[in-house]
Design a protein around this motif. Structure first.
Motif, short mmCIF file in Angstrom:
data_model
loop_
_atom_site.label_atom_id
_atom_site.label_comp_id
_atom_site.label_asym_id
_atom_site.label_seq_id
_atom_site.Cartn_x
_atom_site.Cartn_y
_atom_site.Cartn_z
N VAL A 232 -7.89 1.62 -1.84
CA VAL A 232 -6.43 1.69 -1.70
C VAL A 232 -5.97 0.41 -1.00
CG1 VAL A 232 -4.48 2.95 -0.72
CG2 VAL A 232 -6.47 4.19 -1.56
N TRP A 233 -4.98 -0.27 -1.59
CA TRP A 233 -4.46 -1.53 -1.06
C TRP A 233 -2.96 -1.42 -0.81
CZ3 TRP A 233 -7.39 -6.02 -0.22
CH2 TRP A 233 -8.71 -5.99 -0.70
N ARG A 234 -2.48 -2.14 0.20
CA ARG A 234 -1.05 -2.24 0.48
C ARG A 234 -0.68 -3.72 0.54
NH1 ARG A 234 0.41 -0.38 6.23
NH2 ARG A 234 -0.36 -2.46 6.70
N TYR A 235 0.45 -4.05 -0.14
CA TYR A 235 0.92 -5.43 -0.13
C TYR A 235 2.29 -5.47 0.54
CZ TYR A 235 2.46 -10.07 -1.62
OH TYR A 235 2.91 -11.36 -1.64
N SER A 236 2.40 -6.29 1.59
CA SER A 236 3.67 -6.47 2.29
C SER A 236 4.41 -7.65 1.66
CB SER A 236 3.43 -6.71 3.78
OG SER A 236 4.62 -7.14 4.41
N ILE A 237 5.59 -7.40 1.11
CA ILE A 237 6.36 -8.47 0.50
C ILE A 237 6.84 -9.45 1.57
CG2 ILE A 237 8.48 -8.96 -0.79
CD1 ILE A 237 8.10 -6.31 -2.21
N SER A 238 7.18 -8.95 2.74
CA SER A 238 7.72 -9.83 3.79
C SER A 238 6.66 -10.80 4.32
CB SER A 238 8.29 -9.00 4.93
OG SER A 238 7.29 -8.17 5.48
N SER A 239 5.42 -10.32 4.54
CA SER A 239 4.37 -11.19 5.07
C SER A 239 3.50 -11.79 3.99
CB SER A 239 3.48 -10.39 6.04
OG SER A 239 2.73 -9.41 5.34
N GLN A 240 3.65 -11.30 2.73
CA GLN A 240 2.85 -11.75 1.60
C GLN A 240 1.36 -11.59 1.89
OE1 GLN A 240 4.07 -15.70 0.40
NE2 GLN A 240 6.02 -14.99 -0.37
N GLN A 241 0.98 -10.45 2.46
CA GLN A 241 -0.41 -10.19 2.80
C GLN A 241 -0.86 -8.86 2.22
OE1 GLN A 241 -0.21 -10.45 7.11
NE2 GLN A 241 -1.30 -12.39 7.07
N TRP A 242 -2.09 -8.84 1.70
CA TRP A 242 -2.74 -7.61 1.25
C TRP A 242 -3.50 -6.98 2.42
CZ3 TRP A 242 -2.13 -5.22 -3.35
CH2 TRP A 242 -1.65 -5.96 -4.44
N THR A 243 -3.55 -5.66 2.42
CA THR A 243 -4.34 -4.92 3.41
C THR A 243 -5.17 -3.87 2.69
OG1 THR A 243 -2.59 -5.18 5.06
CG2 THR A 243 -4.29 -3.54 5.51
N TRP A 244 -6.49 -3.93 2.89
CA TRP A 244 -7.37 -2.87 2.38
C TRP A 244 -7.24 -1.67 3.31
CZ3 TRP A 244 -13.00 -2.47 4.18
CH2 TRP A 244 -13.61 -1.35 3.61
N MET A 245 -6.66 -0.56 2.79
CA MET A 245 -6.31 0.59 3.62
C MET A 245 -7.35 1.70 3.61
SD MET A 245 -3.48 -0.25 5.02
CE MET A 245 -3.01 1.34 5.70
N LYS A 246 -7.97 1.96 2.45
CA LYS A 246 -8.80 3.16 2.32
C LYS A 246 -9.76 2.95 1.16
CE LYS A 246 -9.08 7.43 4.11
NZ LYS A 246 -9.29 7.67 5.54
N GLY A 247 -10.73 3.85 1.03
CA GLY A 247 -11.67 3.77 -0.08
C GLY A 247 -12.82 2.84 0.24
N GLU A 248 -13.58 2.51 -0.81
CA GLU A 248 -14.81 1.76 -0.61
C GLU A 248 -14.77 0.42 -1.32
OE1 GLU A 248 -18.39 4.30 -0.71
OE2 GLU A 248 -17.03 5.93 -1.21
N LYS A 249 -15.65 -0.51 -0.85
CA LYS A 249 -15.68 -1.86 -1.41
C LYS A 249 -16.52 -1.93 -2.67
CE LYS A 249 -15.59 -4.02 3.20
NZ LYS A 249 -16.28 -5.01 4.07
N ARG A 250 -17.25 -0.87 -2.97
CA ARG A 250 -18.17 -0.89 -4.11
C ARG A 250 -17.62 -0.05 -5.25
NH1 ARG A 250 -24.25 0.08 -2.31
NH2 ARG A 250 -24.49 -0.46 -4.51
#
Length: 929
Positions: free
Chosen positions: A314-332
């Motif tokens: 699960v990813w979240r993208y902030s339009i104001s900061s233009q940054q992605w954040t990995w929020m949940k789930g797994e990397k594989r």
């Protein structure tokens, strides 16, 4: 024709003229109405209990309704035939014209070709035309603008004269039923034009399918990834991020790579970072949260280790900061789900890796996700994600794979029916906040596209099978632009879905068994609503507000009679009777699920307990009243904000209550008087003290008439006087009592036990008759050095000695409580030869132990120093952790109040010896803990 005997069995067949659905009613012996007469027809009012009649055909037994019949019908008998032997009465009923004709969920074919794989008709860019239409396609990106127009981009399908991956952008106006080609290419398989990130100059995304899409709070369109073309002529998985601005008709490349098949950069979970970005992927699920952030779940693509498979991150993208954040789930990739307990948010819960899941955002800002595919497996699990707590809850469906659907009765909510495993289904949120699901590819296996529509009620957790085929889905078009009960689209997956502002649900294109199509369909979600409260009582002259849900407007009825002018969601009933409502939503009109019975009520009464109470200042008292559904509390005649049956009061006064039950009000039978007494306060002196060798300390408390002394939180039995003689170390506190109230003293007293064991200081070396500085521990009130000989001030903590032979000094240190400790200091005298050996008279310990035992607790220069310019200590990284220019002071092993770790520290010493020689030394000392 004679009248039949009342004991004879009758069979009554009636046929609604509008729908022509036969039904039979059988009267058993002894049940023929007594009011029957052969001179008049039998009406429904003569049948004793219609709701228990046996069902035939497609009618429901519970209320004699049919999915295509209006609810709560009224019928009149218009004809009767009598047969002497079998006594068969054939009745024909018609719907009363005064009753509304309710609209049901019906499909409408809006436009597009009935043939698969139709090419597009582009017309002139940015100019709408009735002849314009996108080519057949599936997996396009979709958006809805603030004017209610529908937009789509790309997908896999047919361009003007070729087929493949597309990058054309279209706008559809549902009011005019016209398409407009806005930009992009008329041909297929075009690479992207990237330019400079963030500058919308001649930029255009490459052709692609199944990309992720969002609409932000400013009305701009966003798109991420997909399967298709980046900057080159090869295809693969993308992770580029684009923004389209409708007002300027321009694309801007915002971030991500212009190359194919990039792995994800995850960073730390829940930590935004400029380097974070999801890997290349397609068939992800998206949402926009209430703060305008863009969210992305899973899909098929590249994990952190650049392997492909079904993802559950699960990813979240902030339009104001233009940054992605990995929020949940797994990397594989291809990770199994962790379901937990159904309906419970838990930190470890997560859906398994998958692509093609259907997503919704509900009216509370939460995210829902259904089904999807991983490998050859299809899911039918329903999940709820709360972005506020960053947790998943498994809500419905199976934790197994490849479940076949359960088709229960059409239009009836059920806890057992479900859509089965499927992927790439279309999803909508209807005006009632329910989740709609249509089509996709599934049936618990990878099969043909589906055309059945389902609705999930968030309120009660039930699925309803709305319309469509169980299998062999084929289209029935009807007349273009006209809805009809028999209309239905064919099976379709990967369609582009929208919800219009009037609540109608739309979709375009998709994949069918024969290829792709470019048809536009619409369905009206005719849900219903409820009235609350379900029942109520009103007093004479009182009223009750009723609230209906589920529609944009309403028609209220009392005892089945329309109430003129009552069209809002709320209605204030002032008379007894049975109230119902017709829910209107767009073109839909359906009756509410329930009715409300309003009956007469008597004025409420109740009492307050306790009737009196005395509380201390700062304490509280709970008052309780009975007899109503809501309450108006008053203090000294002035209203209070509390409306519940209990109130917690902290102020003195006379409390009364006006009790409400429905629309009835009445005073409580009594009042409650609350008296507040001041809470006693006091202090303990002294606030700190030291004891030693059995010498105690008297502590004194003030402010009360009696006291309860405590040591380290435990009550000291029998100690209730204002004074207490403390002979044990610890924290002393006291509860001050006065009258019925008590309270803690404003402070505590800390009593410590002094260590009276003396220590021997490090030996000092000096030249004959050369001054040397002595230094005692700075822990006392008075000092006495012995012997006095050679000392300039024997009562100083830091006297100067001038001797010509080795002398052993003692220093008696006494604190303010009279506790004493005796330390020793040996001063050695060696022959001197001027400045050449002056540095030998000074030293700094090679190790020290700052553990609080007053032995070698501080690092400081020792010896023949008459002046100290500075003494500095540095850690291994070169940070100065201590400095002083005061003789006798030293470093306690702390930096900025924090204990420093064990290790080697470097020191520098600059000063002058007593014989006038300059002094500059450096070295290393080990801190030991």
């Amino acid at each position: 024709m004679s009248s039949p005997d009342r004991g004879t069995l009758f069979e009554v067949t009636y046929l609604p003229l509008i729908l022509a659905i036969p039904y039979e009613i059988s009267f058993k012996k002894g049940t023929l109405p007594a009011s029957y007469s052969r001179d008049k027809p039998i009406g429904l009012s003569m049948i004793p209990s219609l709701e228990h009649l046996p069902a035939r055909g497609l009618l429901h037994q519970s209320n004699i309704t049919h999915p295509d019949l209006p609810a709560n019908p009224k019928w009149i008998c218009i004809h009767m035939l009598y047969f002497m032997k079998k006594s068969i009465c054939s009745l024909l009923f018609i719907w009363l014209f005064a009753q509304p004709a309710f609209s049901q969920q019906q499909w409408t074919w809006i436009g597009g070709s009935k043939q698969a794989n139709a090419g597009g008709s582009y017309g002139i860019a940015a100019i709408p035309s009735p002849s314009n239409i996108p080519g057949s396609r599936y997996g396009a990106c979709t958006w809805t603008d603030s004017q209610g127009n529908f937009w789509l981009f790309g997908g896999s399908g047919n361009a003007e004269s070729s087929s493949g991956l597309l990058n054309d952008l279209w706008r559809y106006n549902p009011s005019t039923n016209q398409w407009t080609w806005m930009n992009g290419d008329k041909a297929s398989d075009n690479p992207g034009r990237y330019g400079i990130i963030g500058i919308p100059l001649f930029q255009q995304p490459g052709a692609r399918q199944n990309a992720a899409s969002w609409v932000d709070k400013d009305g701009n369109f966003w798109m991420f990834g997909g399967s298709g073309y980046a900057a080159g002529n090869n295809t693969g998985l993308l992770n580029d991020l684009w923004k389209y601005t409708p007002s300027t008709n321009t694309w801007a490349w915002i971030g991500g790579s212009n190359r194919l098949n990039r792995g994800g950069d995850y960073g730390r979970q829940e930590q935004p970072d400029n380097d974070n970005i999801p890997g290349g992927r397609y068939l992800s699920t998206t949402w926009v949260d209430n703060d305008g952030n863009l969210w992305l779940f899973g899909g098929y693509g590249f994990s952190e280790r650049e392997e492909t498979g079904g993802l559950n991150d699960v990813w979240r993208y902030s339009i104001s900061s233009q940054q992605w954040t990995w929020m949940k789930g797994e990397k594989r990739e291809d990770r199994n789900g962790r379901y937990g307990q159904r309906g419970q948010f838990q930190n470890n819960n997560t859906p398994g890796g998958r692509q093609g899941a259907t997503g919704w955002k509900d009216n509370q800002g939460r995210f829902w996700l259904y089904g999807g595919q991983r490998g050859n497996d299809l899911h039918n699990d329903l999940w709820l994600y709360d972005p506020a707590q960053n947790n998943w809850a498994w809500m419905s469906g199976s934790d197994d794979k490849n479940e076949s659907p359960e088709f229960d009765t059409v239009g009836v909510p059920t806890s057992t029916g479900h859509p089965g495993g499927r992927m790439s289904a279309s999803g909508w949120l209807d005006p009632n906040g329910d989740l709609w699901l249509f089509g996709g590819r599934g049936y618990g296996r990878i099969g043909s596209p589906l055309n059945n529509a389902w609705k999930y009620s968030i309120a009660d957790g039930t699925w309803t099978f709305i319309k469509g085929d169980v299998e062999n889905a084929s289209a029935v078009y009807g007349t273009r632009g006209s809805s009809a009960p028999g209309n239905k689209p064919g099976g379709s997956s990967g369609s582009s879905a929208w919800t219009h502002s009037d609540g109608t649900l739309w979709f375009f294109g998709g994949q069918i068994d024969g290829g792709n199509h470019n048809q536009t369909w619409r369905i009206t979600p005719c849900g219903s609503g409820t009235i609350s409260p379900e029942s109520a009582k009103i007093c004479e002259g009182g009223s009750q507000e009723l609230t209906a849900t589920g529609g944009s407007s309403f028609t209220w009825l009392k005892d089945n009679q329309v109430i003129a002018g009552a069209t809002g969601a709320k209605y204030t009933a002032t008379q007894t009777g049975t109230y119902s409502v017709i829910v209107k939503n767009g073109v839909c009109e359906v009756p509410g699920f329930n009715t409300v019975a309003i009956t007469k009520a008597t004025a409420p009464s109740g009492s307050i307990t306790p009737e009196s109470a005395t509380i201390c200042q700062g304490a509280s008292q709970v008052l309780t009243v009975t007899g109503g559904t809501s309450y108006l509390w008053k203090r000294n005649g002035l209203p209070l904000p509390e409306t519940g049956p209990k109130i917690t009061v902290k102020e003195g006064g006379t409390y009364s209550v006006e009790i409400t039950n429905g629309s009835c009000k009445g005073p409580a039978s009594n009042t409650a008087v609350v008296t507040v007494e001041p809470t006693p306060a006091g202090t303990i002196t002294p606030a700190s003290a030291a004891i030693c060798n059995g010498i105690g300390q008297t502590l004194t408390a003030t402010g009360g008439s009696s006291y309860e002394w405590q040591l380290n939180g435990e009550t000291i039995a029998g100690q209730t006087a204002s004074t207490f003689y403390a002979i044990q170390p610890g924290t002393y506190s006291v509860i001050v009592k006065g009258g019925v109230c008590s309270g803690p003293a404003a402070n505590t007293a800390e009593v410590v036990e002094l260590n009276t064991n003396g220590v021997r200081y490090s030996d000092l070396t000096t030249n004959p008759n050369v001054p040397v500085l002595l230094s005692a521990r700075i822990t006392g009130e008075s000092y006495e050095w012995l012997p006095y000989s050679g000392l300039d001030d024997p009562s100083s903590a830091t006297p100067t000695a001038r001797i010509d032979k080795e002398t052993k000094y003692t220093v008696t240190i006494t604190n303010e409580q009279g506790c004493s400790v005796v330390d020793t200091q040996l001063v050695k005298v060696v022959p001197g030869n001027g400045g050449n050996n002056s540095t030998l008279k000074v030293g700094v310990p090679t190790a020290f132990t700052p553990n609080g035992n007053n032995v070698n607790d501080r690092l400081r220069p020792l010896g023949n120093i008459i002046r100290l310019d500075y003494f500095k200590v540095y850690n291994r990284w070169g940070t100065m952790v201590y400095q002083t220019s005061v003789l006798g002071e030293g470093w306690d092993g702390k930096y900025k109040g924090e204990l420093q770790p064990p290790g080697t520290y470097t020191w520098i010493l600059v000063g002058r010896t007593s014989d006038g020689a300059p002094l500059k030394l450096s070295g290393k000392t080990v801190l030991i803990r």
